[in-house]
Design a protein around this motif. Structure first.
Motif, PDB file in Angstrom:
ATOM      1  N   GLN A  12      65.186  51.455  39.597  1.00 31.94           N
ATOM      2  CA  GLN A  12      66.080  52.031  38.558  1.00 31.94           C
ATOM      3  C   GLN A  12      67.031  50.778  38.008  1.00 31.94           C
ATOM      4  OE1 GLN A  12      67.816  55.471  40.135  1.00 31.94           O
ATOM      5  NE2 GLN A  12      66.463  56.599  39.262  1.00 31.94           N
ATOM      6  N   ALA A  13      67.481  51.313  36.683  1.00 32.07           N
ATOM      7  CA  ALA A  13      68.408  50.204  36.063  1.00 32.07           C
ATOM      8  C   ALA A  13      69.695  50.107  36.962  1.00 32.07           C
ATOM      9  CB  ALA A  13      68.801  50.736  34.799  1.00 32.07           C
ATOM     10  N   LYS A  85      67.840  45.457  34.141  1.00 34.33           N
ATOM     11  CA  LYS A  85      67.769  46.422  33.150  1.00 34.33           C
ATOM     12  C   LYS A  85      66.519  46.748  32.489  1.00 34.33           C
ATOM     13  CE  LYS A  85      71.881  43.359  31.552  1.00 34.33           C
ATOM     14  NZ  LYS A  85      72.477  42.574  30.520  1.00 34.33           N
ATOM     15  N   PRO A  86      66.341  47.775  31.782  1.00 35.01           N
ATOM     16  CA  PRO A  86      65.179  47.963  31.474  1.00 35.01           C
ATOM     17  C   PRO A  86      64.305  46.793  30.415  1.00 35.01           C
ATOM     18  CG  PRO A  86      66.488  50.089  30.837  1.00 35.01           C
ATOM     19  CD  PRO A  86      67.275  48.752  31.493  1.00 35.01           C
ATOM     20  N   GLU A  87      65.070  45.942  29.861  1.00 41.78           N
ATOM     21  CA  GLU A  87      64.872  45.132  29.112  1.00 41.78           C
ATOM     22  C   GLU A  87      64.161  43.978  30.019  1.00 41.78           C
ATOM     23  OE1 GLU A  87      67.518  46.390  28.422  1.00 41.78           O
ATOM     24  OE2 GLU A  87      69.124  44.901  28.203  1.00 41.78           O
ATOM     25  N   THR A  89      61.767  44.620  32.173  1.00 38.50           N
ATOM     26  CA  THR A  89      60.455  45.051  32.651  1.00 38.50           C
ATOM     27  C   THR A  89      59.580  44.059  31.822  1.00 38.50           C
ATOM     28  OG1 THR A  89      61.107  47.350  32.524  1.00 38.50           O
ATOM     29  CG2 THR A  89      58.816  46.807  32.008  1.00 38.50           C
ATOM     30  N   VAL A 115      61.400  48.472  35.155  1.00 47.73           N
ATOM     31  CA  VAL A 115      62.973  48.765  35.364  1.00 47.73           C
ATOM     32  C   VAL A 115      63.188  50.259  34.567  1.00 47.73           C
ATOM     33  CG1 VAL A 115      65.324  48.462  35.190  1.00 47.73           C
ATOM     34  CG2 VAL A 115      63.842  46.525  35.641  1.00 47.73           C
ATOM     35  N   SER A 116      63.378  51.438  35.291  1.00 47.94           N
ATOM     36  CA  SER A 116      63.520  52.740  34.514  1.00 47.94           C
ATOM     37  C   SER A 116      64.813  52.708  34.117  1.00 47.94           C
ATOM     38  CB  SER A 116      62.868  53.570  35.320  1.00 47.94           C
ATOM     39  OG  SER A 116      63.640  53.690  36.585  1.00 47.94           O
ATOM     40  N   SER A 117      65.105  53.360  33.172  1.00 48.44           N
ATOM     41  CA  SER A 117      66.570  53.646  32.653  1.00 48.44           C
ATOM     42  C   SER A 117      66.818  54.999  33.243  1.00 48.44           C
ATOM     43  CB  SER A 117      66.589  53.631  31.362  1.00 48.44           C
ATOM     44  OG  SER A 117      65.783  54.679  30.502  1.00 48.44           O
TER      45      SER A 117
END
Length: 117
Positions: A12-13, A85-87, A89, A115-117
């Motif tokens: 997770q984020a 962070k999701p970015e 990923t 990375v999930s938000s």
């Protein structure tokens, strides 16, 4: 030179993950080791690198969050990723360079970090 990467996965984020990469073969020629990543639809980019002497380089987007380290005795490079962070990923690739003209870089298999938000 062969590179075997491990680690990665789903987080997770805000979470943390660690990657490791072990080099084998003609490792005596290797100077710089590092990690690149490639997100869907984007070009592969350098995330971080470290020389045999310990000099490090980071892409601006990970400074303060990621830490690259190296154990020369174990021929292993690590990437500790915090505050993900999701970015972030992407598929992460281990890389090794002799930094000698005419010797191409070596690449490990990619490992997916999601990375999930």
């Amino acid at each position: 030179v062969q590179l075997q990467a491990s680690g990665g996965g789903l987080v997770q984020a805000g979470g943390s993950l660690g990657l490791s990469c072990v080099a084998s073969g003609s490792i005596f020629i290797i100077n710089t080791m590092g990690w690149y990543r490639q997100a869907p639809g984007k070009q592969r980019e350098l995330v971080a690198s470290i020389t045999t002497s310990g000099r490090t380089t980071y892409v601006d987007s990970v400074k303060g969050r990621f830490t690259i380290s190296r154990d020369n005795a174990k021929n292993t490079v690590y990437l500790q990723m915090n505050s993900l962070k999701p970015e972030d990923t992407a598929v992460y690739y281990c890389n090794a360079n002799a930094d000698i003209l005419g010797i191409p870089p070596y690449w490990g298999q990619g490992t997916l970090v999601t990375v999930s938000s």
